[in-house]
Design a protein around this motif. Sequence first.
Motif, PDB file in Angstrom:
ATOM      1  N   TYR A  87      34.826 -12.737 -40.609  1.00 16.37           N
ATOM      2  CA  TYR A  87      34.214 -11.433 -40.877  1.00 16.37           C
ATOM      3  C   TYR A  87      33.244 -11.028 -39.770  1.00 16.37           C
ATOM      4  O   TYR A  87      33.285  -9.879 -39.305  1.00 16.37           O
ATOM      5  N   PRO A  88      32.353 -11.924 -39.317  1.00 21.57           N
ATOM      6  CA  PRO A  88      31.487 -11.516 -38.195  1.00 21.57           C
ATOM      7  C   PRO A  88      32.264 -11.111 -36.945  1.00 21.57           C
ATOM      8  O   PRO A  88      31.812 -10.248 -36.176  1.00 21.57           O
ATOM      9  N   LEU A  89      33.435 -11.702 -36.733  1.00 20.05           N
ATOM     10  CA  LEU A  89      34.235 -11.322 -35.569  1.00 20.05           C
ATOM     11  C   LEU A  89      34.787  -9.910 -35.690  1.00 20.05           C
ATOM     12  O   LEU A  89      35.172  -9.296 -34.687  1.00 20.05           O
ATOM     13  N   LYS A  90      34.838  -9.385 -36.911  1.00 15.32           N
ATOM     14  CA  LYS A  90      35.329  -8.023 -37.131  1.00 15.32           C
ATOM     15  C   LYS A  90      34.186  -7.026 -37.306  1.00 15.32           C
ATOM     16  O   LYS A  90      34.421  -5.856 -37.613  1.00 15.32           O
ATOM     17  N   PHE A  91      32.950  -7.467 -37.113  1.00 15.10           N
ATOM     18  CA  PHE A  91      31.782  -6.596 -37.260  1.00 15.10           C
ATOM     19  C   PHE A  91      31.520  -5.888 -35.931  1.00 15.10           C
ATOM     20  O   PHE A  91      31.277  -6.534 -34.916  1.00 15.10           O
ATOM     21  N   ASN A  92      31.608  -4.584 -35.929  1.00 15.70           N
ATOM     22  CA  ASN A  92      31.481  -3.805 -34.692  1.00 15.70           C
ATOM     23  C   ASN A  92      30.013  -3.601 -34.317  1.00 15.70           C
ATOM     24  O   ASN A  92      29.206  -3.166 -35.147  1.00 15.70           O
ATOM     25  N   GLN A  93      29.690  -3.898 -33.068  1.00 12.68           N
ATOM     26  CA  GLN A  93      28.309  -3.755 -32.602  1.00 12.68           C
ATOM     27  C   GLN A  93      28.188  -2.774 -31.436  1.00 12.68           C
ATOM     28  O   GLN A  93      27.151  -2.690 -30.793  1.00 12.68           O
ATOM     29  N   GLY A  94      29.253  -1.996 -31.206  1.00 12.61           N
ATOM     30  CA  GLY A  94      29.201  -1.006 -30.140  1.00 12.61           C
ATOM     31  C   GLY A  94      28.470   0.257 -30.563  1.00 12.61           C
ATOM     32  O   GLY A  94      28.187   0.481 -31.738  1.00 12.61           O
ATOM     33  N   GLY A  95      28.201   1.109 -29.596  1.00  8.76           N
ATOM     34  CA  GLY A  95      27.456   2.331 -29.859  1.00  8.76           C
ATOM     35  C   GLY A  95      28.303   3.576 -29.926  1.00  8.76           C
ATOM     36  O   GLY A  95      27.761   4.698 -29.924  1.00  8.76           O
TER      37      GLY A  95
ATOM     38  N   VAL B 232      25.195  -8.285 -43.372  1.00  8.34           N
ATOM     39  CA  VAL B 232      25.070  -7.661 -44.691  1.00  8.34           C
ATOM     40  C   VAL B 232      24.129  -6.463 -44.625  1.00  8.34           C
ATOM     41  O   VAL B 232      24.449  -5.360 -45.093  1.00  8.34           O
ATOM     42  N   ARG B 233      22.974  -6.661 -44.045  1.00 14.56           N
ATOM     43  CA  ARG B 233      21.987  -5.576 -44.004  1.00 14.56           C
ATOM     44  C   ARG B 233      22.527  -4.350 -43.272  1.00 14.56           C
ATOM     45  O   ARG B 233      22.491  -3.225 -43.798  1.00 14.56           O
ATOM     46  N   ASP B 234      23.084  -4.554 -42.076  1.00 12.63           N
ATOM     47  CA  ASP B 234      23.518  -3.404 -41.290  1.00 12.63           C
ATOM     48  C   ASP B 234      24.864  -2.863 -41.778  1.00 12.63           C
ATOM     49  O   ASP B 234      25.145  -1.670 -41.605  1.00 12.63           O
ATOM     50  N   GLY B 235      25.667  -3.720 -42.383  1.00 19.32           N
ATOM     51  CA  GLY B 235      26.888  -3.211 -43.019  1.00 19.32           C
ATOM     52  C   GLY B 235      26.563  -2.309 -44.188  1.00 19.32           C
ATOM     53  O   GLY B 235      27.235  -1.291 -44.419  1.00 19.32           O
ATOM     54  N   ALA B 236      25.494  -2.650 -44.940  1.00 18.77           N
ATOM     55  CA  ALA B 236      25.049  -1.792 -46.034  1.00 18.77           C
ATOM     56  C   ALA B 236      24.455  -0.491 -45.501  1.00 18.77           C
ATOM     57  O   ALA B 236      24.680   0.597 -46.063  1.00 18.77           O
ATOM     58  N   ARG B 237      23.723  -0.586 -44.431  1.00 15.98           N
ATOM     59  CA  ARG B 237      23.172   0.638 -43.829  1.00 15.98           C
ATOM     60  C   ARG B 237      24.285   1.556 -43.326  1.00 15.98           C
ATOM     61  O   ARG B 237      24.143   2.788 -43.379  1.00 15.98           O
ATOM     62  N   TRP B 238      25.373   0.984 -42.852  1.00 16.65           N
ATOM     63  CA  TRP B 238      26.505   1.811 -42.433  1.00 16.65           C
ATOM     64  C   TRP B 238      27.029   2.626 -43.616  1.00 16.65           C
ATOM     65  O   TRP B 238      27.340   3.811 -43.484  1.00 16.65           O
ATOM     66  N   LEU B 239      27.115   1.997 -44.786  1.00 11.61           N
ATOM     67  CA  LEU B 239      27.557   2.724 -45.981  1.00 11.61           C
ATOM     68  C   LEU B 239      26.566   3.824 -46.359  1.00 11.61           C
ATOM     69  O   LEU B 239      26.957   4.879 -46.851  1.00 11.61           O
ATOM     70  N   ARG B 240      25.313   3.571 -46.121  1.00 13.38           N
ATOM     71  CA  ARG B 240      24.291   4.579 -46.436  1.00 13.38           C
ATOM     72  C   ARG B 240      24.381   5.780 -45.498  1.00 13.38           C
ATOM     73  O   ARG B 240      24.247   6.936 -45.943  1.00 13.38           O
ATOM     74  N   ASP B 241      24.680   5.527 -44.234  1.00 16.87           N
ATOM     75  CA  ASP B 241      24.519   6.571 -43.207  1.00 16.87           C
ATOM     76  C   ASP B 241      25.803   7.282 -42.808  1.00 16.87           C
ATOM     77  O   ASP B 241      25.751   8.269 -42.080  1.00 16.87           O
ATOM     78  N   ASN B 242      26.956   6.815 -43.253  1.00 17.06           N
ATOM     79  CA  ASN B 242      28.227   7.373 -42.773  1.00 17.06           C
ATOM     80  C   ASN B 242      29.031   7.946 -43.934  1.00 17.06           C
ATOM     81  O   ASN B 242      30.075   7.425 -44.327  1.00 17.06           O
ATOM     82  N   ARG B 243      28.513   9.059 -44.466  1.00 18.33           N
ATOM     83  CA  ARG B 243      29.172   9.715 -45.594  1.00 18.33           C
ATOM     84  C   ARG B 243      29.250  11.212 -45.313  1.00 18.33           C
ATOM     85  O   ARG B 243      28.575  11.734 -44.420  1.00 18.33           O
ATOM     86  N   ASP B 244      30.085  11.908 -46.091  1.00 20.01           N
ATOM     87  CA  ASP B 244      30.306  13.322 -45.826  1.00 20.01           C
ATOM     88  C   ASP B 244      29.208  14.184 -46.460  1.00 20.01           C
ATOM     89  O   ASP B 244      28.227  13.666 -47.010  1.00 20.01           O
ATOM     90  N   ALA B 245      29.401  15.495 -46.398  1.00 20.69           N
ATOM     91  CA  ALA B 245      28.380  16.425 -46.890  1.00 20.69           C
ATOM     92  C   ALA B 245      28.144  16.298 -48.386  1.00 20.69           C
ATOM     93  O   ALA B 245      27.088  16.707 -48.894  1.00 20.69           O
ATOM     94  N   TYR B 246      29.112  15.740 -49.110  1.00 21.31           N
ATOM     95  CA  TYR B 246      28.973  15.556 -50.559  1.00 21.31           C
ATOM     96  C   TYR B 246      28.440  14.168 -50.918  1.00 21.31           C
ATOM     97  O   TYR B 246      28.355  13.823 -52.094  1.00 21.31           O
ATOM     98  N   GLY B 247      28.147  13.372 -49.906  1.00 25.65           N
ATOM     99  CA  GLY B 247      27.620  12.040 -50.157  1.00 25.65           C
ATOM    100  C   GLY B 247      28.673  10.980 -50.382  1.00 25.65           C
ATOM    101  O   GLY B 247      28.348   9.845 -50.721  1.00 25.65           O
ATOM    102  N   LEU B 248      29.955  11.335 -50.163  1.00 25.05           N
ATOM    103  CA  LEU B 248      31.048  10.392 -50.359  1.00 25.05           C
ATOM    104  C   LEU B 248      31.524   9.870 -49.003  1.00 25.05           C
ATOM    105  O   LEU B 248      31.234  10.450 -47.954  1.00 25.05           O
ATOM    106  N   LEU B 249      32.273   8.788 -49.042  1.00 29.13           N
ATOM    107  CA  LEU B 249      32.868   8.280 -47.812  1.00 29.13           C
ATOM    108  C   LEU B 249      33.937   9.254 -47.325  1.00 29.13           C
ATOM    109  O   LEU B 249      34.553   9.976 -48.118  1.00 29.13           O
ATOM    110  N   HIS B 250      34.154   9.255 -46.024  1.00 24.45           N
ATOM    111  CA  HIS B 250      35.010  10.252 -45.395  1.00 24.45           C
ATOM    112  C   HIS B 250      36.482  10.051 -45.764  1.00 24.45           C
ATOM    113  O   HIS B 250      36.890   9.019 -46.309  1.00 24.45           O
ATOM    114  N   SER B 251      37.302  11.042 -45.423  1.00 27.41           N
ATOM    115  CA  SER B 251      38.745  10.936 -45.615  1.00 27.41           C
ATOM    116  C   SER B 251      39.296   9.813 -44.740  1.00 27.41           C
ATOM    117  O   SER B 251      38.841   9.603 -43.609  1.00 27.41           O
TER     118      SER B 251
END
Length: 819
Positions: free
Chosen positions: A402-410, A464-483
């Motif tokens: 799983y850590p090998l699949k965790f993206n750390q690019g910008g 875990v921490r930053d993967g959770a933050r990704w879920l918090r910060d990467n959602r659409d205008a309705y607060g849901l995950l994108h298409s």
Amino acid sequence: MAQTHEWMFYEVMWRGWTRKALPVPWWARQAFRAWSDEFDRGTYESKEAAFASNALYRYWHMVGVKDHRQESLIGQAGEVEPVYDKYVLSFFLYDPATGLTHLPQLADGEAVEQRVLEPHLPTVVSTYRADHHVTLAERIFSAPVGARQRAVTVVQASARSTDGAPREGWLCAAVVPAGPSGFQRHDRQGRLLTDRRLTQLRYAADQLLVETNTGWGPAFDTAPEQFGVYGNPDHSHDPESYLVRSPFHDLAHGGKLNGSTLAEDQIAGLCSAAFVWPFRVTGEEEFQITVRLPVDTFQGADDLAELRSVSADELHIAHEAFWDRKIKGSGPQPELPGGVFHLGALFRQTRAQLLVLSDHGEIHPGPTVYDSFWIRDSSVEATACSLVGDEALAERQLGTHYPLKFNQGGGRIGPCAEYGFFGGPHERDDREWDSNGQALWAIGRYDRTHRGSGLGARLYTPYVRDGARWLRDNRDAYGLLHSGWSAEHLGERDKPHYWDDLWGLAGLYESARLAERIGAPEVAELWGAFDDLKAATAASVRWVLGEQGRRGEWETYIPTGPGDVGRRDSTMIGAAAYFHPLRLHMGNKLGDDIDRAARHTLDTMYARFVTGGFRHDAAWNAYGPYLTLQLAHAYLFAGEPEKTDRLLGWTVDAAFPRAGGQAAALGAWNEQHAYSVASDFAEVPQRPWYMGDIPHGWAAAEYLLLLRDILFFEADEDRDPHLYIAPGVRPHWLGEGETIGIDRSPTLLGGEFGYRLTHVPSESRVTVEILRAPQGVRFVYPCRFGRVTAVSVDGQAVDVTGDDVPVPSGTRRFTVEYA
């Protein structure tokens, strides 16, 4: 337009089948049996390309070595196909007295039988009873050999007299291009996922070794008396030339092979070869040869000697010992009575399949087109492994891969940030936004189960921490995950799916609980992210339900996403995840009204899309075995175990399908189960259907989880932790005095659990012994046999409060009487 080799393959197979002149594989025979010129035009350019790829009948058996990359597939006539090698090994018989060639592919279904040697043991036995009273048998298995423990697939082929009378003949082996998985899987994107074209074939007689293209093929332990290698020397584009230049033609017209050691075919890649060992047997005598297929990389004389360094019998003894120790000697062992004993056998078999599909700690969901790593599939597979005795594999998968699949690019992945996203090429290319929730959920569930491992603490920062933050910060205008296209069973990729949001909620919940357990400073932050996604998801579902009501929909159902208001088709199966595996109904995490709507959605699906199993016409035009298991599991948690039992019964039968009197599989599921095979060709769809891989690792994991939770499951882990005992055990499972149970089973509450339940119908009594349990955990026994009339706990009578019998922590034995 078909490519030359695709058209040629189609023509040669068709002519070979109609004339009974070639060993045409099972899948091709089924395609010809119910031929249609319709094909998936979105994937393939021609009907010949679709045919060559085996787009419709992906059924076979499998052997392999745990933690090795390549498996071998076994066809319904005993063909052996190492997945990444460009050849297939097949066996047949020849009678020189009559000049008749006996091909198991041409026999009726009753003449060919196959079985696994034992459910937990990846050894396939294939038997063919030929017309001339000779029986051909193959024992096929894979094992590591030599100091470097490289994998080899071993085939021990034998001939014996069927009736005991003296019999003579030739035992023959053939090397051909087409096998169980197909000939060449070539789609519009140019992907060559399977390419078995044999453009060059060579027999090194001094080494008893067949070389295919640039790699090694079969190696014989004993030299054949005759051999012949065939190709297309004059570059003919006439399909008839392949039927004439063939070992099967030469045997049928003269009884002699061409003796050539080298052949090429640059037109269609249809080189072939045959090898002959004469035999004479009588009584119980058996003539046997051994063929070794070098699955791992072998090269040079020393490697060839190592390949043959251990006898086939010794290899099989070691093979049996390993699987006995691993499957029967470790992990929880379900105890099941005679009427459902087969469920325990399938439990062991599916566990072995997951281990064979493990490639250096990555569990891949299939041996061919799915032989790579998905976060989605692996989250369920790792969780199943962690609960059935293979926690080391689960920890390696979660802690290393799983850590090998965790993206750390910008950079960006579509509308989302790259940093913090769990995903490799699959997840990135198809925008599978469910993967973060699945990774966090799987890590959290493992940490609950194996609290001494420290895995959660090791992975918390940054994964875990930053993967959770990704879920918090990467959602659409309705607060849901994108298409996106998180799973192809959900519908189109240009729409959002509640599946992603449900997984996101489960992942955020587990992240917050993990932060609490390790005392991380971000607890409030993570609960805030959970609450925010929870509010957005609940509001969206309520809006959809309201819109459907305003349109006059009389059924309550949650469609696949907010962009599909009123879409009442089988893509709504994604809502089953609300119950299983995510358990969002425990504690009504989205609210009572959403909980009720999710329960009604189960009933809408059952009424409209279940005929034995779950029919997924909207996306696959086929049954979905793992979707059927998910629906069965959802009903278990929703308190309707009778529907769980019906769906389980269908799924178990679907693991052993027969078509034309012949076994298509031996205890495994495809991702999709074709209607034609499920009905023995009583139902053949008029449009193409989708076929994935077999054995399907996700389906195997779903079965392990379901049978385990039928025997017991945890509830309310974070408020009032308790265990449900035998919640899915049906009355017909247990006869007079029979027992059912499980022991030493890991739990999500930490510690192990074990119990044994004995039923005495003649006295309307159930007795349960608690063998071990996590400290401080109470129990609930939902009696399924009748109305509870009396309860005693450790010999003391207690008040009856209903059919869900509460049992206090620390109880060692309780008895329930019913009317």
